[in-house]
Design a protein around this motif. Structure first.
Motif, PDB file in Angstrom:
ATOM      1  N   CYS A 177       0.856  -1.187   0.000  1.00 20.34           N
ATOM      2  CA  CYS A 177       0.000   0.000   0.000  1.00 20.34           C
ATOM      3  C   CYS A 177       0.891   1.235   0.000  1.00 20.34           C
ATOM      4  N   LEU A 178       0.755   2.041  -1.005  1.00 20.80           N
ATOM      5  CA  LEU A 178       1.497   3.302  -1.100  1.00 20.80           C
ATOM      6  C   LEU A 178       0.698   4.385  -0.377  1.00 20.80           C
ATOM      7  N   LEU A 179       1.288   4.919   0.689  1.00 20.04           N
ATOM      8  CA  LEU A 179       0.626   5.941   1.504  1.00 20.04           C
ATOM      9  C   LEU A 179       1.353   7.272   1.377  1.00 20.04           C
ATOM     10  N   VAL A 180       0.606   8.315   1.551  1.00 21.99           N
ATOM     11  CA  VAL A 180       1.168   9.661   1.670  1.00 21.99           C
ATOM     12  C   VAL A 180       0.594  10.257   2.957  1.00 21.99           C
ATOM     13  N   VAL A 181       1.479  10.549   3.940  1.00 23.02           N
ATOM     14  CA  VAL A 181       1.039  11.093   5.230  1.00 23.02           C
ATOM     15  C   VAL A 181       1.578  12.512   5.369  1.00 23.02           C
ATOM     16  N   ASP A 182       0.983  13.233   6.332  1.00 26.82           N
ATOM     17  CA  ASP A 182       1.361  14.644   6.463  1.00 26.82           C
ATOM     18  C   ASP A 182       2.543  14.855   7.390  1.00 26.82           C
ATOM     19  N   ASN A 183       2.784  13.947   8.357  1.00 24.24           N
ATOM     20  CA  ASN A 183       3.920  14.129   9.256  1.00 24.24           C
ATOM     21  C   ASN A 183       4.284  12.791   9.886  1.00 24.24           C
ATOM     22  N   SER A 222      -2.374  12.163   9.507  1.00 22.58           N
ATOM     23  CA  SER A 222      -3.425  12.126   8.496  1.00 22.58           C
ATOM     24  C   SER A 222      -2.897  11.433   7.245  1.00 22.58           C
ATOM     25  N   ILE A 223      -3.656  10.457   6.750  1.00 25.15           N
ATOM     26  CA  ILE A 223      -3.295   9.749   5.514  1.00 25.15           C
ATOM     27  C   ILE A 223      -3.910  10.516   4.346  1.00 25.15           C
TER      28      ILE A 223
END
Length: 249
Positions: A223-229, A237-238
């Motif tokens: 699973c490719l995720l992009v999180v804020d911190n 937050s995802i």
């Protein structure tokens, strides 16, 4: 002059046998006058050699033909059985989604290695109506940044029934060498507010068709995720999530 010529008598060999005259048909005449027949010539038959293929080559050809025929028959039977099972059970791959991600600890150790501790909540979905899934021992979930593995943990062993969704809470820990450079890269990426992470799944499972439990296979995916911190003990937050999975026999 004729008187001076002398006539010398010719010596006759009395003991010499008279030659046997030949009759016109080629046979000789005996002393009594009857022709003597010659023995007929001996005729030897010419052997006839029949060309036959070697027995060993013929046996090899038959064995090869039988082997190929049996293999083709086996392939047809297996293909027919697989087609029937597909039509009956309509198998579908399970899917996974990341519900939440929390960082309990992320920092450098005294030896400059990076220590990370993540808490991840995921949902495993079995969409099949007639297929159950046994999650066997040895399953792993890991979190990666670029080519560096930050942490990992084991998946629990459990049975997932038909059309079932199961939530899993996993604690992941890890230690990475050369953590100083990796920590610097994460801090720079965090300033953008978009940090890419990759969650990889390696799950050995056994499929249950009715009452039949098949041999173990592996579900591989990420699973490719992009999180804020990546701040510890903060809500993360995802921003984006994209998961894909496959089956390895």
């Amino acid at each position: 002059m004729a008187e001076n010529q002398r006539i010398h008598p010719v010596a006759v060999d009395v003991e010499a046998r008279p030659t046997t005259p030949l009759v016109p048909n080629g046979s000789s005449v005996s002393e009594k006058g009857s022709p003597a027949r010659r023995p007929p010539p001996i005729r030897r038959p010419i052997p006839v050699i029949h060309a036959k293929p070697p027995k060993s080559a013929s046996c090899c050809c038959k064995c090869v033909c039988w082997t190929i025929s049996l293999l083709l028959l086996l392939i047809i039977i297996v293909g027919a059985a697989a087609g029937i099972l597909y039509l009956i059970f309509r198998p579908k791959l399970p899917s996974y989604s990341v519900d939440s991600l929390k960082i309990s600890s992320l920092g450098l150790n005294s030896d400059m290695s990076l220590y990370a501790e993540f808490d991840v909540e995921i949902t495993a979905d079995n969409p099949n109506e007639k297929i159950g899934i046994y999650y066997e021992k040895g399953g792993r979930l890991s979190v990666w940044y670029a080519d560096a593995k930050l942490c990992d943990g084991s998946l629990p062993e459990f049975y997932q029934g038909h059309r079932n969704k199961t939530q899993l809470h996993l604690a992941l820990t890890g230690q990475t060498q050369y953590g100083s450079a990796l920590m610097t890269a994460l801090q720079e990426q965090q300033q953008t507010g978009l940090i890419p992470l990759d969650l990889k799944v390696d799950a050995p499972v056994a499929i249950k068709l009715g009452r039949l439990k098949l041999k173990k296979v592996r579900i591989l995916g990420h699973c490719l995720l992009v999180v804020d911190n990546l701040s510890a003990n903060n809500s993360i937050s995802i921003k984006a999530s994209n998961c894909s999975f496959g089956l390895e026999l």
